[in-house]
Design an enzyme around this catalytic site. Sequence first.
Site, mmCIF file in Angstrom:
data_model
loop_
_atom_site.group_PDB
_atom_site.id
_atom_site.type_symbol
_atom_site.label_atom_id
_atom_site.label_comp_id
_atom_site.label_asym_id
_atom_site.label_seq_id
_atom_site.Cartn_x
_atom_site.Cartn_y
_atom_site.Cartn_z
ATOM 1 N N CYS A 4 0.846 -1.145 -0.025
ATOM 2 C CA CYS A 4 -0.042 -0.201 0.048
ATOM 3 C C CYS A 4 0.906 1.183 -0.097
ATOM 4 O O CYS A 4 1.611 1.376 1.050
ATOM 5 C CB CYS A 4 -0.976 -0.164 1.234
ATOM 6 S SG CYS A 4 -1.744 1.547 1.406
ATOM 7 N N CYS A 7 0.382 3.391 2.958
ATOM 8 C CA CYS A 7 1.179 2.790 4.315
ATOM 9 C C CYS A 7 2.504 3.070 4.336
ATOM 10 O O CYS A 7 3.178 3.601 5.026
ATOM 11 C CB CYS A 7 0.903 1.415 4.292
ATOM 12 S SG CYS A 7 -0.971 1.046 5.038
ATOM 13 N N ASP A 30 -0.605 16.217 -3.135
ATOM 14 C CA ASP A 30 -0.762 15.324 -4.210
ATOM 15 C C ASP A 30 0.246 15.284 -5.021
ATOM 16 O O ASP A 30 0.838 16.431 -5.381
ATOM 17 C CB ASP A 30 -2.074 15.390 -4.563
ATOM 18 C CG ASP A 30 -2.609 14.145 -5.595
ATOM 19 O OD1 ASP A 30 -3.621 13.691 -5.009
ATOM 20 O OD2 ASP A 30 -1.909 13.901 -6.511
ATOM 21 N N HIS A 46 -4.993 1.596 8.069
ATOM 22 C CA HIS A 46 -5.200 1.125 6.879
ATOM 23 C C HIS A 46 -6.645 0.718 6.718
ATOM 24 O O HIS A 46 -7.312 -0.109 7.333
ATOM 25 C CB HIS A 46 -4.616 -0.001 6.282
ATOM 26 C CG HIS A 46 -4.903 -0.181 4.904
ATOM 27 N ND1 HIS A 46 -4.104 0.249 3.727
ATOM 28 C CD2 HIS A 46 -5.808 -1.078 4.484
ATOM 29 C CE1 HIS A 46 -4.568 -0.223 2.737
ATOM 30 N NE2 HIS A 46 -5.678 -0.946 2.944
ATOM 31 N N ASN A 86 -12.998 9.442 -3.582
ATOM 32 C CA ASN A 86 -13.139 8.510 -4.468
ATOM 33 C C ASN A 86 -13.543 7.135 -3.989
ATOM 34 O O ASN A 86 -12.524 6.507 -3.127
ATOM 35 C CB ASN A 86 -12.280 8.492 -5.479
ATOM 36 C CG ASN A 86 -12.495 9.741 -6.374
ATOM 37 O OD1 ASN A 86 -13.344 10.307 -6.566
ATOM 38 N ND2 ASN A 86 -11.293 10.193 -6.809
ATOM 39 N N HIS A 97 -6.361 2.955 0.095
ATOM 40 C CA HIS A 97 -6.075 3.514 1.385
ATOM 41 C C HIS A 97 -6.846 5.024 1.355
ATOM 42 O O HIS A 97 -6.739 5.591 0.795
ATOM 43 C CB HIS A 97 -4.490 3.546 1.707
ATOM 44 C CG HIS A 97 -4.436 4.086 3.131
ATOM 45 N ND1 HIS A 97 -3.242 3.215 3.765
ATOM 46 C CD2 HIS A 97 -4.858 5.080 3.947
ATOM 47 C CE1 HIS A 97 -3.072 3.905 4.941
ATOM 48 N NE2 HIS A 97 -4.143 5.117 5.085
ATOM 49 N N HIS A 99 -8.727 8.225 1.497
ATOM 50 C CA HIS A 99 -7.783 9.409 1.356
ATOM 51 C C HIS A 99 -8.975 10.471 1.090
ATOM 52 O O HIS A 99 -9.897 10.144 0.158
ATOM 53 C CB HIS A 99 -6.713 9.352 0.708
ATOM 54 C CG HIS A 99 -7.073 9.037 -0.970
ATOM 55 N ND1 HIS A 99 -7.092 7.767 -1.079
ATOM 56 C CD2 HIS A 99 -7.417 9.579 -2.075
ATOM 57 C CE1 HIS A 99 -7.230 7.421 -2.294
ATOM 58 N NE2 HIS A 99 -7.422 8.594 -2.836
ATOM 59 N N HIS A 101 -9.303 13.882 -0.803
ATOM 60 C CA HIS A 101 -8.816 15.030 -1.390
ATOM 61 C C HIS A 101 -9.129 16.616 -0.899
ATOM 62 O O HIS A 101 -10.343 16.561 -0.796
ATOM 63 C CB HIS A 101 -9.117 14.983 -2.815
ATOM 64 C CG HIS A 101 -8.829 13.831 -3.463
ATOM 65 N ND1 HIS A 101 -7.690 13.869 -4.316
ATOM 66 C CD2 HIS A 101 -9.465 12.484 -3.513
ATOM 67 C CE1 HIS A 101 -7.435 12.640 -4.892
ATOM 68 N NE2 HIS A 101 -8.475 11.819 -4.494
HETATM 69 P P1 AMP Z 1 -7.819 8.329 -6.121
HETATM 70 O O1 AMP Z 1 -7.714 8.302 -7.547
HETATM 71 O O2 AMP Z 1 -8.757 9.235 -5.460
HETATM 72 O O3 AMP Z 1 -7.656 7.076 -5.451
HETATM 73 O O4 AMP Z 1 -6.408 9.524 -5.806
HETATM 74 C C1 AMP Z 1 -5.191 8.945 -5.578
HETATM 75 C C2 AMP Z 1 -4.359 10.252 -5.449
HETATM 76 O O5 AMP Z 1 -3.145 9.644 -4.960
HETATM 77 C C3 AMP Z 1 -4.244 10.891 -6.950
HETATM 78 O O6 AMP Z 1 -4.617 11.994 -6.920
HETATM 79 C C4 AMP Z 1 -2.605 10.598 -7.217
HETATM 80 O O7 AMP Z 1 -2.087 11.880 -7.702
HETATM 81 C C5 AMP Z 1 -2.222 10.645 -5.633
HETATM 82 N N1 AMP Z 1 -0.763 9.988 -5.433
HETATM 83 C C6 AMP Z 1 -0.553 8.726 -5.773
HETATM 84 N N2 AMP Z 1 0.865 8.295 -5.384
HETATM 85 C C7 AMP Z 1 1.409 9.349 -4.618
HETATM 86 C C8 AMP Z 1 2.230 9.634 -3.976
HETATM 87 N N3 AMP Z 1 3.468 8.637 -3.888
HETATM 88 N N4 AMP Z 1 2.429 11.134 -3.358
HETATM 89 C C9 AMP Z 1 1.322 11.698 -3.407
HETATM 90 N N5 AMP Z 1 0.314 11.650 -3.876
HETATM 91 C C10 AMP Z 1 0.083 10.298 -4.748
#
Ligand code: AMP
Length: 113
Positions: A4, A7, A30, A46, A86, A97, A99, A101
Amino acid sequence: MEDCIFCKIIDGSIPSNKAYEDDKIVAFHDLEPQAPVHVLVIPKQHICCADKIDESNADVIAHIFTKIPEIAKSLGLTNGYRIVTNCGKEGCQSVYHIHFHLMGGKQLNGRMA
Ligand code: AMP
């Protein structure tokens, strides 16, 4: 949780640009921001997605929402912002995991889907 990426951000094995951290949650910028300010607020615990919120983990979700106003202020979001999560395939979730936004820093589009 193995494999993950969030994580791994929590345990420091993947770098991130953190905006806030306490014992229960982390907020980090992001990688591909979709607004002038775009951070992800996540629980250290998690939880895969909003569909798995229940009585056993509701406290950390509530904690996220009590901290968002403070995080938003610290990022200069004084004129409003959007919080999005989402969930699942049709919700376009890409990282499993949970989150939130937190986006702002400009007048956002009124359409959400
Ligand atoms: P979602 O599509 O809602 O699952 O959002 C996942 C978000 O995680 C996206 O906006 C990606 O740009 C962001 N993301 C993925 N990997 C990383 C990372 N290592 N650091 C920061 N953001 C990330």
